[in-house]
Design a protein around this motif. Structure first.
Motif, PDB file in Angstrom:
ATOM      1  N   PHE A 233       0.803  -1.147  -0.031  1.00 53.83           N
ATOM      2  CA  PHE A 233      -0.070   0.134  -0.030  1.00 53.83           C
ATOM      3  C   PHE A 233       0.822   1.385  -0.016  1.00 53.83           C
ATOM      4  CE2 PHE A 233      -2.575   3.520   1.887  1.00 53.83           C
ATOM      5  CZ  PHE A 233      -3.748   3.195   1.137  1.00 53.83           C
ATOM      6  N   VAL A 234       1.919   1.300   0.993  1.00 50.33           N
ATOM      7  CA  VAL A 234       2.548   2.533   0.969  1.00 50.33           C
ATOM      8  C   VAL A 234       3.444   2.648  -0.148  1.00 50.33           C
ATOM      9  CG1 VAL A 234       4.747   3.397   2.227  1.00 50.33           C
ATOM     10  CG2 VAL A 234       2.719   2.406   3.471  1.00 50.33           C
ATOM     11  N   VAL A 235       4.165   1.554  -0.631  1.00 53.46           N
ATOM     12  CA  VAL A 235       5.036   1.912  -2.050  1.00 53.46           C
ATOM     13  C   VAL A 235       4.318   2.243  -2.874  1.00 53.46           C
ATOM     14  CG1 VAL A 235       6.720   0.833  -3.148  1.00 53.46           C
ATOM     15  CG2 VAL A 235       6.682   0.168  -1.016  1.00 53.46           C
ATOM     16  N   SER A 236       3.188   1.507  -3.437  1.00 57.45           N
ATOM     17  CA  SER A 236       2.572   1.744  -4.514  1.00 57.45           C
ATOM     18  C   SER A 236       1.731   2.920  -4.317  1.00 57.45           C
ATOM     19  CB  SER A 236       1.313   0.653  -4.854  1.00 57.45           C
ATOM     20  OG  SER A 236       0.308   0.526  -3.968  1.00 57.45           O
ATOM     21  N   GLY A 237       1.173   3.518  -3.165  1.00 57.28           N
ATOM     22  CA  GLY A 237       0.585   4.811  -3.215  1.00 57.28           C
ATOM     23  C   GLY A 237       1.565   5.791  -3.335  1.00 57.28           C
ATOM     24  N   LEU A 238       2.944   5.716  -2.965  1.00 58.00           N
ATOM     25  CA  LEU A 238       3.822   6.832  -3.229  1.00 58.00           C
ATOM     26  C   LEU A 238       4.154   6.840  -4.707  1.00 58.00           C
ATOM     27  CD1 LEU A 238       5.901   8.211  -1.185  1.00 58.00           C
ATOM     28  CD2 LEU A 238       7.457   6.617  -2.152  1.00 58.00           C
ATOM     29  N   PHE A 239       4.238   5.981  -5.304  1.00 55.23           N
ATOM     30  CA  PHE A 239       4.457   5.849  -6.933  1.00 55.23           C
ATOM     31  C   PHE A 239       3.198   6.424  -7.834  1.00 55.23           C
ATOM     32  CE2 PHE A 239       7.811   2.300  -6.298  1.00 55.23           C
ATOM     33  CZ  PHE A 239       8.818   3.196  -6.433  1.00 55.23           C
ATOM     34  N   TYR A 240       2.126   6.045  -7.224  1.00 59.31           N
ATOM     35  CA  TYR A 240       0.864   6.390  -7.590  1.00 59.31           C
ATOM     36  C   TYR A 240       0.529   8.150  -7.500  1.00 59.31           C
ATOM     37  CZ  TYR A 240      -4.289   6.582  -8.845  1.00 59.31           C
ATOM     38  OH  TYR A 240      -5.594   6.769  -9.257  1.00 59.31           O
ATOM     39  N   ALA A 241       1.058   8.566  -6.065  1.00 59.31           N
ATOM     40  CA  ALA A 241       0.755   9.877  -5.928  1.00 59.31           C
ATOM     41  C   ALA A 241       1.813  10.828  -6.692  1.00 59.31           C
ATOM     42  CB  ALA A 241       1.108  10.029  -4.456  1.00 59.31           C
ATOM     43  N   PRO A 248      -3.828   2.273  -8.683  1.00 57.30           N
ATOM     44  CA  PRO A 248      -4.119   2.901  -7.243  1.00 57.30           C
ATOM     45  C   PRO A 248      -3.672   1.772  -6.232  1.00 57.30           C
ATOM     46  CG  PRO A 248      -6.051   2.826  -8.795  1.00 57.30           C
ATOM     47  CD  PRO A 248      -4.991   1.947  -9.512  1.00 57.30           C
ATOM     48  N   PRO A 249      -3.414   2.255  -5.004  1.00 59.56           N
ATOM     49  CA  PRO A 249      -2.921   1.362  -4.025  1.00 59.56           C
ATOM     50  C   PRO A 249      -3.843   0.442  -3.616  1.00 59.56           C
ATOM     51  CG  PRO A 249      -2.979   3.523  -3.170  1.00 59.56           C
ATOM     52  CD  PRO A 249      -3.180   3.851  -4.697  1.00 59.56           C
ATOM     53  N   PHE A 288       7.347  -4.905  -1.694  1.00 57.18           N
ATOM     54  CA  PHE A 288       8.152  -3.772  -2.433  1.00 57.18           C
ATOM     55  C   PHE A 288       8.388  -4.504  -3.819  1.00 57.18           C
ATOM     56  CE2 PHE A 288      12.454  -2.258  -3.825  1.00 57.18           C
ATOM     57  CZ  PHE A 288      12.249  -0.850  -3.742  1.00 57.18           C
ATOM     58  N   LEU A 289       8.897  -5.689  -3.936  1.00 61.96           N
ATOM     59  CA  LEU A 289       9.104  -6.225  -5.284  1.00 61.96           C
ATOM     60  C   LEU A 289       7.856  -6.586  -5.882  1.00 61.96           C
ATOM     61  CD1 LEU A 289      11.966  -9.110  -3.823  1.00 61.96           C
ATOM     62  CD2 LEU A 289      12.269  -7.202  -5.307  1.00 61.96           C
ATOM     63  N   THR A 290       6.802  -6.799  -5.388  1.00 62.50           N
ATOM     64  CA  THR A 290       5.687  -7.172  -6.200  1.00 62.50           C
ATOM     65  C   THR A 290       5.195  -5.764  -6.855  1.00 62.50           C
ATOM     66  OG1 THR A 290       4.762  -8.634  -4.636  1.00 62.50           O
ATOM     67  CG2 THR A 290       3.205  -7.570  -6.018  1.00 62.50           C
ATOM     68  N   VAL A 291       5.202  -4.675  -6.063  1.00 63.80           N
ATOM     69  CA  VAL A 291       5.102  -3.237  -6.660  1.00 63.80           C
ATOM     70  C   VAL A 291       5.998  -3.035  -7.934  1.00 63.80           C
ATOM     71  CG1 VAL A 291       4.942  -0.805  -6.386  1.00 63.80           C
ATOM     72  CG2 VAL A 291       4.080  -2.442  -4.772  1.00 63.80           C
ATOM     73  N   ILE A 292       7.265  -3.200  -7.675  1.00 67.42           N
ATOM     74  CA  ILE A 292       8.417  -2.885  -8.689  1.00 67.42           C
ATOM     75  C   ILE A 292       8.034  -3.821  -9.932  1.00 67.42           C
ATOM     76  CG2 ILE A 292      10.670  -3.209  -9.406  1.00 67.42           C
ATOM     77  CD1 ILE A 292       9.991  -0.893  -7.219  1.00 67.42           C
ATOM     78  N   ILE A 293       7.924  -5.165  -9.720  1.00 66.15           N
ATOM     79  CA  ILE A 293       7.420  -6.005 -10.855  1.00 66.15           C
ATOM     80  C   ILE A 293       6.396  -5.703 -11.697  1.00 66.15           C
ATOM     81  CG2 ILE A 293       7.062  -8.241 -11.686  1.00 66.15           C
ATOM     82  CD1 ILE A 293       8.944  -9.366  -8.964  1.00 66.15           C
TER      83      ILE A 293
END
Lengths: 340, 441
Positions: A233-241, A248-249, A288-293
């Motif tokens: 949630f935090v990592v994807s939220g950051l990239f989405y923001a 979206p997270p 973290f890795l999931t969001v990156i991939i």
């Protein structure tokens, strides 16, 4: 009263009622809602794929397992169910069988059986299938007309590719990443499971029910799913923001293999860290890795590879997350110089 | 209600104290023969003072402490010394023991012993009187009490903590001590406080003994600075380090003594016996012992003279049931399994536990699945999973250096929770033994 009637054992002389076999079978029981909902959504194809994977795993354990009785401990059953749940419903059965065999034999038994493996056997099986049959494992036929009709070419002959004559549809993740006209699938659809996807991954609700049941019984370390969710949630939220990512997270949390992976694959006790501190490091890495991939990788989904990569890190995480010894500050004791 | 004090981790096995907690302690009949090993305590064995054929009265010294860390042994019944020979000890070893044929015609009155009023004894001499009475810690370790009451001079004691947790399941002897001898407990606290030269004490009691808490509150003397601290029910709350953590919120340093952080822990039954030494002159010759478990026909709390054979106790308590599976001296978590019915009951023994088949829940050993439950159970934050793997690989030195084996107190929490039934604490006992052998060779 005879002297020989009593036994002598070391303390403690009483034991908790928990047992490894009980834990394994309660995981199987907790999967019932997920399996039932997948049958509801995907019809006989779901039953066929799951049964094939279970049969392959049980057979492999029985033939090559460490002891003849090890097939009854429930762990091979879990591997079979989980592998079946993370395959597409129209997947050819001969491939599913091969995946089950490979996961059990090379993901678990070669390491020495229960408790010895490094990687989650179900995911080893799936990674093998992904590498061997990249097309079949990413073919998601559009919903069939009736409940009874198959979801694809389940009965493709061995060494033949499946023939899919129906239209194919994209999964929510594939759509958003590779689709011509990307849309964010509504959360309600992701939650109740009325989307395309792997057999057991579409409904977050039923996975949550099973996961919470296990956590309540103490058979699942809730630190792992929680840390995965927080970091995703935090990592994807950051990239989405900041506009880098189109995911979206909350969509990240409820789509693809995230729920099944976080509650059932990452929490495999054998392949996850032993301490809660370690579980947080482990879960953070997976999220973290999931969001990156998912954002930059060549695949729509990244949960499987994230978990496998973090499985490989577990020995290092265990080393880095040793508990603080009572009565110490937790820092390593300075080696006595004058000991010689 | 404010949340109860405790420590982190630990386990909560079924308490099973209701079997005997309501039963008043009764005097056990004197057996035909008593066996008194010269080693009933931690430290050097005592030295026999009697010879075969000697007549002894109840309460006579029959073996003297050998050195400082040792404890005297007293005759627990009047009779004649039959022999001094090797006899099976509850530890499993053969130990030099004094066999006394009990005189069936004796009234078993204690031989009068002149003891000064404790108020008249100088602080530093109190521990000498306690040593003469052969008092050892009755919580299970049997460490000589007089040694404990002389802490290192450079580590001043601030607080005396009376250990009335009785965290082992089944056992109720400390519980009965508080209900039946509350005044002795308070008198003992006064004596121990004087010996330590301090004024403040705390009694730690687990909240599953409300009647004992009420009794101690009711009988508390107004002039004594003592507080009753109700604690959460959790094993091993009665371990020194855990009790100090709960009461003072301080951790005893790894490898150190409680005195390093100003604490002194004494068991409640020990404390009551300290008072009786000065009140009646009676040395430590008997105590309240819980005979319990679903494997004995008539459970109860008994005042049993030390040296009574296990066989006599079982017989008097109705015998074993059909499904009796294990006989244990002490509680189910740390007690010692017994193989021989001729072993005597000793000072450290607060309970005789006879478990039935259903209670043991014996199951097959499975491979470790690294579930981490043992890490969540270990009260001193060890990694039993790792230590177990090291023990199986015979990497004993590494267990000490990397995994802190020396900090393990063998409480058994890890073995208790292990779903694969891996005998972790047994592996750790074995590793410690192997290390001692290595050091000796």
């Amino acid at each position: 009263m005879t002297q020989s009637s009593v036994k002598i054992t070391a303390s403690p002389h009483v034991r908790s009622a928990d047992s490894t076999v009980k834990i394994m079978w309660s995981v199987v029981i907790s999967l019932i809602p997920v399996i039932a909902s997948s049958i509801y959504y995907f019809g006989p194809s779901a039953i066929l794929v799951i049964l094939t994977c279970v049969a392959a795993c049980l057979l492999t354990e029985r033939l090559f397992g460490s002891t003849p009785g090890s097939v009854a401990d429930g762990s091979a059953m879990i591997t079979g169910l989980l592998l079946g749940l993370c395959l597409p419903p129209g997947f050819p059965l001969w491939m599913a069988f091969l995946g089950g065999f490979f996961g059990m034999a090379f993901g678990k038994i070669v390491f020495g059986g229960l408790g010895q493996n490094i990687f989650n056997p179900a995911l080893v099986g799936r990674a093998f299938l992904q590498a061997a049959f990249p097309v079949a494992i990413t073919t998601w036929p559009a919903k069939s007309q009736t409940w009874l009709s198959l979801q694809g070419d389940n009965f493709a002959l061995p060494f033949m590719s499946p023939v899919v004559d129906t239209a194919t549809a994209a999964t929510p993740l594939g759509n958003l990443k590779f689709g011509d006209d990307p849309v964010v699938t509504p959360l309600a659809d992701l939650f109740f499971g009325s989307t395309g996807g792997s057999i057991g991954e579409t409904s977050a609700l039923f996975i949550l029910i099973g996961g919470l049941y296990l956590a309540w019984r103490g058979h699942l370390n809730w630190h792992i799913p929680l840390s995965i969710f927080v970091s995703t949630f935090v990592v994807s939220g950051l990239f989405y923001a900041i506009g880098i990512s189109q995911f979206p997270p909350l969509f990240m949390l409820f789509s693809g293999g995230m729920m099944l992976g976080a509650f059932y694959m990452a929490t495999d006790m054998v392949t996850s860290p032993v301490s809660n501190k370690g579980c947080w490091m482990f879960g953070f890495g997976i999220g973290f890795l999931t969001v990156i991939i998912r954002i930059w990788g060549g695949l729509p989904e990244g949960v499987m590879y994230s978990i496998l990569l973090m499985n490989a890190m577990v020995p290092f995480i265990n080393r880095a997350s040793q508990p603080r010894l009572f009565g110490t500050s937790g820092k390593k004791k300075a080696k006595k110089e004058d000991a010689s | 209600m404010k949340s109860l004090l405790s420590f982190k981790h630990g386990v909560h096995p079924p308490e099973n104290k209701e079997i005997t907690s309501g039963m008043k302690s009764r005097r056990f009949p004197f057996p035909k023969e008593i066996i008194l090993p010269l080693s009933q305590h931690i430290g050097t064995p005592a030295k026999a003072l009697v010879k075969v054929g000697d007549r002894v009265e109840r309460g006579d010294v029959i073996a003297a402490a050998e050195g400082f860390i040792s404890s005297a042994v007293h005759a627990t019944a009047a009779g004649t010394v039959k022999s001094i020979e090797l006899w099976p000890h509850p530890s499993g070893a053969m130990v030099p023991s004094i066999r006394i044929t009990v005189d069936p015609n004796s009234t078993q009155m204690q031989r009068p012993r002149i003891v000064p009023r404790w108020q008249d004894v100088k602080e530093e001499d109190l521990s000498k009187e306690i040593a003469k009475a052969g008092i050892v810690g009755l919580g299970g370790a049997a460490f000589p009490s007089h040694v404990k009451l002389c802490p290192p001079k450079d580590q001043p004691i601030e607080l005396l903590i009376i250990n009335a947790c009785e965290c082992e399941p089944y056992l109720t002897s400390d519980h009965r001590t508080m209900l039946e001898q509350p005044h002795d407990v308070y008198e003992g606290i006064r004596i121990e406080l004087k010996a330590l030269g301090i004024s403040r004490a705390v009694i730690g009691i687990e909240c599953n003994k409300p009647d004992a808490i009420e009794m101690m509150e009711k009988t508390k003397p107004d002039d004594l600075d003592v507080e009753i601290q109700t604690l959460q029910v959790k094993y091993p709350q009665g371990a020194e380090k855990m009790l100090i953590k709960a009461v003072m919120d301080r951790e005893v340093p790894s490898g150190g003594l409680p005195s390093a952080i100003g604490a002194m822990v004494q068991n409640v039954a020990t404390t009551a016996n300290v008072a009786r030494v000065f009140k009646t002159g009676q040395p430590l010759i008997e105590r309240i012992i819980t005979v319990t478990g679903r494997g004995i026909r008539k459970p109860g709390n008994w005042v049993i003279p030390f040296g009574t054979k296990l066989r006599d106790v079982i017989e008097h308590c109705g015998g074993l049931t059909e499904d009796a599976e294990e006989i244990v001296f002490g509680g189910p978590m740390m007690g010692q399994g017994q193989a021989n019915l001729d072993v005597p009951i000793l000072k450290a023994n607060g309970g005789i536990l006879i478990l039935s088949k259903d209670e043991c829940k014996r199951q097959d050993i499975m491979p470790c699945i690294r579930c981490g439950k043992c890490l969540d159970a270990c009260p001193i934050f060890l990694n039993p999973q790792l230590m177990g793997a090291m023990a199986k690989a015979e990497r004993y030195e590494e267990m000490v250096e990397e995994a802190h084996l020396n900090d393990c107190m063998l409480c058994g929490c890890c073995s208790y929770v292990c779903p694969s039934n891996i005998p972790l604490s047994q592996l750790f006992i074995m590793s410690k033994t192997q290390l001692r052998k290595l050091a000796a060779s």
